[in-house]
Design a protein around this motif. Sequence first.
Motif, PDB file in Angstrom:
ATOM      1  N   GLN A 209       0.824  -1.211   0.000  1.00  0.00           N
ATOM      2  CA  GLN A 209       0.000   0.000   0.000  1.00  0.00           C
ATOM      3  C   GLN A 209       0.856   1.259   0.000  1.00  0.00           C
TER       4      GLN A 209
ATOM      5  N   ARG B 129       3.811   1.534  -1.323  1.00  0.00           N
ATOM      6  CA  ARG B 129       4.364   1.659  -2.675  1.00  0.00           C
ATOM      7  C   ARG B 129       3.309   2.202  -3.632  1.00  0.00           C
ATOM      8  N   ALA B 130       2.087   1.698  -3.529  1.00  0.00           N
ATOM      9  CA  ALA B 130       1.006   2.184  -4.385  1.00  0.00           C
ATOM     10  C   ALA B 130       0.748   3.673  -4.141  1.00  0.00           C
ATOM     11  N   ALA B 131       0.773   4.081  -2.881  1.00  0.00           N
ATOM     12  CA  ALA B 131       0.544   5.496  -2.551  1.00  0.00           C
ATOM     13  C   ALA B 131       1.638   6.391  -3.125  1.00  0.00           C
ATOM     14  N   SER B 132       2.829   5.842  -3.284  1.00  0.00           N
ATOM     15  CA  SER B 132       3.936   6.626  -3.833  1.00  0.00           C
ATOM     16  C   SER B 132       3.842   6.762  -5.356  1.00  0.00           C
ATOM     17  N   ARG B 133       2.922   6.008  -5.951  1.00  0.00           N
ATOM     18  CA  ARG B 133       2.698   6.002  -7.397  1.00  0.00           C
ATOM     19  C   ARG B 133       3.937   5.552  -8.178  1.00  0.00           C
ATOM     20  N   ARG B 134       4.700   4.652  -7.554  1.00  0.00           N
ATOM     21  CA  ARG B 134       5.846   4.037  -8.226  1.00  0.00           C
ATOM     22  C   ARG B 134       5.537   2.567  -8.424  1.00  0.00           C
ATOM     23  N   PRO B 135       6.116   1.949  -9.455  1.00  0.00           N
ATOM     24  CA  PRO B 135       5.787   0.547  -9.737  1.00  0.00           C
ATOM     25  C   PRO B 135       6.287  -0.397  -8.659  1.00  0.00           C
TER      26      PRO B 135
ATOM     27  N   SER C 136      16.110   5.141 -10.134  1.00  0.00           N
ATOM     28  CA  SER C 136      14.880   4.344 -10.100  1.00  0.00           C
ATOM     29  C   SER C 136      15.170   2.889  -9.758  1.00  0.00           C
TER      30      SER C 136
END
Length: 140
Positions: free
Chosen positions: A24, A26-32, A76
């Motif tokens: 969650q 990671r998803a909130a950071s908008r990164r894959p 990245s």
Amino acid sequence: MIGSEIFRGTVPPDGVNALLTVVQARAASRRPGLAKLKRMTGAPARVPAGDNAFPWHGASSMLQWLVDLPNADPASVADGYGWIESGHRAVAPWSSGRYVNYLEPGPTDPARYHGAHLERLRRLQAATDPNGLFRVPYAL
């Protein structure tokens, strides 16, 4: 980029919550980033653990940590592996090891990948390749 965890038994609610927290964030950071659970039942469960080099026969499941970065720059890539490492730390209390075909960069503990078979693999390597002709970046 890829990483893994092996779970010998059912992951308890605290482990599931730890996994979800990492995903969650990671998803909130908008990164894959993706965490994919795979059952280890079926054929892997039917082979006795000592019959081949794969040490995780009888495990319940494997988790793949995945980060897809086409055309990734070094920052990245470092960020992706940083996230995978945060996942390792989050589920460490429940993880038994890692899958050798998903080797990660950097110093690693070979026992994390080879489990109880590490010493046997070292003996076989010493007997069959005493001069170290077949080297890999992750020593046994």
